[in-house]
Structures are given as C-alpha cells and as structure tokens.
Design a protein around this motif. Structure first.
Motif, mmCIF file in Angstrom:
data_model
loop_
_atom_site.group_PDB
_atom_site.id
_atom_site.type_symbol
_atom_site.label_atom_id
_atom_site.label_comp_id
_atom_site.label_asym_id
_atom_site.label_seq_id
_atom_site.Cartn_x
_atom_site.Cartn_y
_atom_site.Cartn_z
ATOM 1 N N MET A 1 0.762 -1.232 -0.008
ATOM 2 C CA MET A 1 -0.009 0.021 -0.109
ATOM 3 C C MET A 1 0.864 1.379 -0.035
ATOM 4 O O MET A 1 2.034 1.289 0.737
ATOM 5 N N ARG A 2 0.433 2.226 -0.697
ATOM 6 C CA ARG A 2 1.077 3.413 -0.818
ATOM 7 C C ARG A 2 0.700 4.720 0.360
ATOM 8 O O ARG A 2 -0.395 4.596 0.595
ATOM 9 N N VAL A 3 1.836 5.300 0.741
ATOM 10 C CA VAL A 3 1.638 6.174 1.780
ATOM 11 C C VAL A 3 1.646 7.701 0.728
ATOM 12 O O VAL A 3 2.613 7.794 0.401
ATOM 13 N N PHE A 95 -2.848 5.247 1.698
ATOM 14 C CA PHE A 95 -2.952 5.667 3.062
ATOM 15 C C PHE A 95 -2.537 7.025 3.143
ATOM 16 O O PHE A 95 -1.478 7.391 2.844
ATOM 17 N N SER A 96 -3.320 7.910 3.556
ATOM 18 C CA SER A 96 -3.107 9.523 3.575
ATOM 19 C C SER A 96 -2.779 10.050 4.883
ATOM 20 O O SER A 96 -3.349 9.665 5.623
ATOM 21 N N VAL A 97 -1.743 10.726 4.820
ATOM 22 C CA VAL A 97 -1.526 11.242 6.235
ATOM 23 C C VAL A 97 -0.977 12.685 5.779
ATOM 24 O O VAL A 97 -0.509 13.104 5.067
ATOM 25 N N ASP A 141 -6.488 9.797 6.228
ATOM 26 C CA ASP A 141 -6.605 8.870 6.916
ATOM 27 C C ASP A 141 -6.152 9.143 8.364
ATOM 28 O O ASP A 141 -6.522 8.569 9.398
ATOM 29 N N PHE A 142 -5.123 9.670 8.562
ATOM 30 C CA PHE A 142 -4.344 9.986 9.696
ATOM 31 C C PHE A 142 -3.647 11.507 9.705
ATOM 32 O O PHE A 142 -3.340 11.714 8.648
ATOM 33 N N SER A 143 -4.067 12.278 10.856
ATOM 34 C CA SER A 143 -3.509 13.482 10.833
ATOM 35 C C SER A 143 -2.246 13.543 11.793
ATOM 36 O O SER A 143 -2.508 12.913 13.069
ATOM 37 N N LEU A 163 1.300 3.625 11.103
ATOM 38 C CA LEU A 163 1.078 2.954 10.002
ATOM 39 C C LEU A 163 0.437 1.663 9.610
ATOM 40 O O LEU A 163 1.111 0.760 10.477
ATOM 41 N N PRO A 164 -0.429 1.410 8.545
ATOM 42 C CA PRO A 164 -0.804 0.084 8.687
ATOM 43 C C PRO A 164 0.161 -0.790 8.005
ATOM 44 O O PRO A 164 1.225 -0.331 7.241
#
Ligand code: S3P
Length: 176
Positions: A1-3, A95-97, A141-143, A163-164
């Motif tokens: 999965m890409r971040v 997965f967005s940060v 997805d995460f801040s 992170l997953p």
C-alpha cells in the motif's frame, strides 16, 4: 500500500517523505519533481508560461501514474489533496497522512522560499488558502500534529507507529 503525504506548503512533505521511504524500504516519489521532469521545466515556469490549469492537469495525471507502484511514499503538492477527484483516488487504495503543521511554523519555514511557490502570493492570500484547504486535509486517513519542536526523524518515528502494516516494504524489516 502506498503512503501519500498531504498538507500545506512548508509542512515538510518532501523531507519527511524521503526519510519515511528509507525507513520503510520503499521507493520515494515527489509529485512536484515528477511534474517538473515530465514537463522539462520548473513548477514556477509551468505556472508562469501555461497557467495553473495546465499544472493541475499534469498533477492529476502524474498522481494517477503512482498507482503503478505497489509500495511507495508519495509527497504530494500543497494543492493536490484539495480536489475531490484526487482525494477519492488517494483514498481508494492509498493511506493518506496529513502533516498538520501550525500556521506560524509554516510561515517561518516558507520565509525566503516563496518565489519557488507560485501559489504563495502574499501572507493574506496564504492564510485564506490555508483555511480553505484545512477542511480537505482533515479528510486524510491520519493527521499528525507538527509543532516545529521535533526533528524530521522524530516525526517519522512517531508516524511509523500509526502506519498500517501494508505500507511497509515487502520484507517488512525497518531500516535502522
Ligand atoms: C502548490 C504547492 C506546491 C506545488 C505548486 C502548487 C499549492 O507544492 O505543488 O507550487 O497549490 O499549494 P509544495 O506544497 O511542495 O510547496
């Protein structure tokens, strides 16, 4: 999965992204660098010579090209995650940060570096843009709250805890 790292100009997307990718043993891509390389000119030149619309369509196109990598860290541009279609693309299988840096930290970091950033017109326009975009960035997805007191490496270490597993490189071993 890409971040995918998202957030305002000066949040540290490129610096954090590079370090994070090394730790995860996955490739790193900077969306602005991909755009500049594809166009054979700087981001500033693209804006000045062709306008924001041309930049945004290149940005869309190259963002979508990142789907060809299974694992990777992608530093987006400050405006990438402010368009619904880009948000949907990123959230579909990445997965967005959100690197949520305080406004005064951003302004301090951007001092003297605004000529490379065509979207930074002046302080008032930057403040308006920041407030407008914050509502999109919060959809990530995460801040990660960033105060300016931590080193980039410390931020990466903290981020790794959230992170997953699917974001880690194939052998799952963290580089020390
Ligand atoms: C932009 C931010 C820049 C770059 C372009 C547009 C924006 O990226 O993509 O100048 O709209 O905020 P950084 O966030 O890396 O400065």
């Amino acid at each position: 999965m890409r971040v995918y790292l998202v957030g305002f100009m000066g949040a540290g997307k490129t610096t954090i992204g590079r370090l994070l990718a090394t730790r995860l043993r996955v490739p790193f891509y900077d969306l602005d660098e991909l755009i500049a390389a594809a166009e054979g000119r700087s981001i500033r030149q693209i804006f000045d010579e062709s306008g924001e619309q041309v930049f945004r369509s290149r940005e869309r196109e190259l963002l979508r090209a990142t789907r060809f990598t299974d694992h990777g860290v992608i530093a987006t541009g400050g405006g990438t995650f402010a368009f619904d279609d880009n948000i949907m693309f990123i959230k579909a299988d990445g997965f967005s940060v959100y690197l949520d840096a305080e406004y005064r930290v951003l302004m301090r970091r951007l001092e003297g570096k605004t000529t490379e950033r065509p979207m930074f017109k002046d302080e008032a326009a930057a403040a308006a843009l920041y407030h407008h975009r914050a509502r999109y960035y919060r959809l990530a997805d995460f801040s990660m709250a960033i105060s300016g007191a931590e080193t980039p490496m410390e931020i990466v270490e903290r981020l790794l805890l959230h992170l997953p597993k699917a974001c880690f490189g194939p052998d799952n071993a963290l580089v020390q």
